[in-house]
Design a protein around this motif. Structure first.
Motif, PDB file in Angstrom:
ATOM      1  N   GLU A  44       8.394   0.101  -0.472  1.00 18.02           N
ATOM      2  CA  GLU A  44       8.454  -1.302  -0.079  1.00 18.02           C
ATOM      3  C   GLU A  44       7.446  -1.415   1.181  1.00 18.02           C
ATOM      4  N   SER A  45       6.463  -2.417   1.157  1.00 11.29           N
ATOM      5  CA  SER A  45       5.686  -2.745   2.421  1.00 11.29           C
ATOM      6  C   SER A  45       5.672  -4.089   2.463  1.00 11.29           C
ATOM      7  N   THR A  46       5.197  -4.587   3.748  1.00 15.52           N
ATOM      8  CA  THR A  46       5.100  -6.181   3.846  1.00 15.52           C
ATOM      9  C   THR A  46       3.559  -5.984   3.663  1.00 15.52           C
ATOM     10  N   ASP A  49       1.429  -4.672   6.231  1.00 19.33           N
ATOM     11  CA  ASP A  49       1.220  -3.434   6.240  1.00 19.33           C
ATOM     12  C   ASP A  49       0.343  -3.171   4.787  1.00 19.33           C
ATOM     13  N   SER A  78      -0.495 -12.096   3.771  1.00 24.07           N
ATOM     14  CA  SER A  78      -0.781 -11.348   5.202  1.00 24.07           C
ATOM     15  C   SER A  78      -1.424 -12.248   6.027  1.00 24.07           C
ATOM     16  N   LEU A 320       4.800  -5.881  -3.691  1.00 24.50           N
ATOM     17  CA  LEU A 320       4.854  -7.060  -3.075  1.00 24.50           C
ATOM     18  C   LEU A 320       5.085  -8.248  -4.255  1.00 24.50           C
TER      19      LEU A 320
END
Length: 340
Positions: A44-46, A49, A78, A320
């Motif tokens: 998982e990433s934002t 990120d 983002s 995402l």
């Protein structure tokens, strides 16, 4: 002009580091690329990120490949643009502009001036002697094909005769007029003496990016016509030598992409869809001047760079959710047949 990391920071790739090792940008771990269907998904990433990972990968791979690059890449959600590298520089878009040509054709379909089932004559004069694609190879002309067949050839195998057949139903001046009305004043085909012929013309990374975003959001065409384009760009027979090269078939089905190549230009633009089926990453990447101008295969430095970028982009964005729109884009995972 070979890009270096210090120059890249000055070109608007963000105030964040262009590579974590250079300015200490914290790395976000991602799993190794899966080798088989059903392998462990990436971490998982934002969105932020993911944008920073994309920026790092772009900076690293373009520096390695050399030559001149222009690009605009964003990650949904983002607050930072992932890559803004000379994004307003006009470039010869080559076959990337076939997306814009398809938009113009389908605009007339939406207005009931054309139909996907209508037939277009294929003559020896239209086929000519140059260019890539199936029409020049089949030798079966004079003949006729449907407009739907033309668009399939245009957007999957990037057939050059298909461009000329589009000009038979939407002349060059009308293509440009439709695109201008939709807000794309810098994405235009180049008119020639024959009103039904054209060179594929120019665009900018930012405007190509905007066109893709607007298309996926359903702001350019009807849902049916939007799916005509995106389903073809996501299909297994669409371009696989660049962004989609290091992908499983399931992963490739989450990427809609169109490449353009001519002379020393090696371009690609497209969308990576998130886990909710909406666009999570949009890229428009134009490359010229690398070594191997007569090599149009996957070993060209720009294509090798994009294949590594693609893996990194997918890993960064695949966990995402994409931008929510009212448009439902059909999944394009297709399976091969052994006949019958």
């Amino acid at each position: 002009m070979v890009h270096q990391l210090d120059r890249r920071a000055a070109l608007g790739l963000g105030t964040m580091a262009t590579a974590g090792a250079v300015l200490g940008l914290p790395a976000v771990a991602v799993a190794a690329a899966p080798d088989v269907e059903g392998a462990m998904p990436v971490a998982e990433s934002t969105p932020l990120d993911a944008a920073r990972q994309v920026r790092q990968a772009y900076a690293r791979e373009t520096a390695t490949a050399g030559g001149t690059w222009q690009a605009y890449i964003t990650v949904a959600g983002s607050k930072e643009v992932a890559v803004d590298d000379q994004a307003d520089t006009p470039v010869e878009a080559y076959s990337v502009n076939k997306i814009a040509v398809a938009v113009a054709v389908l605009d007339k379909v939406d207005r009931k001036h054309l139909s996907l089932t209508q037939r277009i004559n294929v003559t020896s004069a239209i086929v000519g002697t140059g260019g890539d694609g199936i029409f020049a190879l089949d030798g079966a002309y004079p003949s006729s094909v449907t407009l739907g067949h033309v668009l399939a050839a245009l957007l999957t195998v990037s057939d050059d005769v298909a461009s000329r057949l589009c000009g038979e139903v939407v002349p060059a001046a009308e293509i440009n007029q439709i695109l201008r009305k939709k807000g794309f004043k810098r994405t235009q085909v180049q008119q020639v003496a024959n009103p039904r012929r054209f060179y594929l013309g120019r665009s900018t990374p930012r405007e190509t990016h905007t066109l893709l975003r607007a298309l996926a959001a359903g702001r350019l065409l009807s849902p049916t016509s939007t799916n005509v384009i995106l389903s073809k760009l996501r299909s297994p027979i669409a371009f696989t030598d660049g962004i989609r090269r290091e992908m499983s078939s399931a992963e490739r089905s989450r990427i809609a992409t169109k490449a353009g190549w001519f002379g020393n230009g090696r371009h690609e633009a497209g969308l990576i869809f998130g886990r909710n089926g909406k666009p999570a990453l949009t890229y428009a990447i134009f490359a010229t001047g690398q070594t191997g101008a007569t090599n149009f295969g996957a070993t060209h430095p720009a294509l090798r760079a994009r294949s590594r970028m693609g893996r990194a982009f997918y890993n960064a964005a695949s966990s995402l959710n994409g931008e929510v729109t009212d448009l439902s884009v059909a999944e394009a995972l297709q399976q091969p047949s052994n006949g019958v």
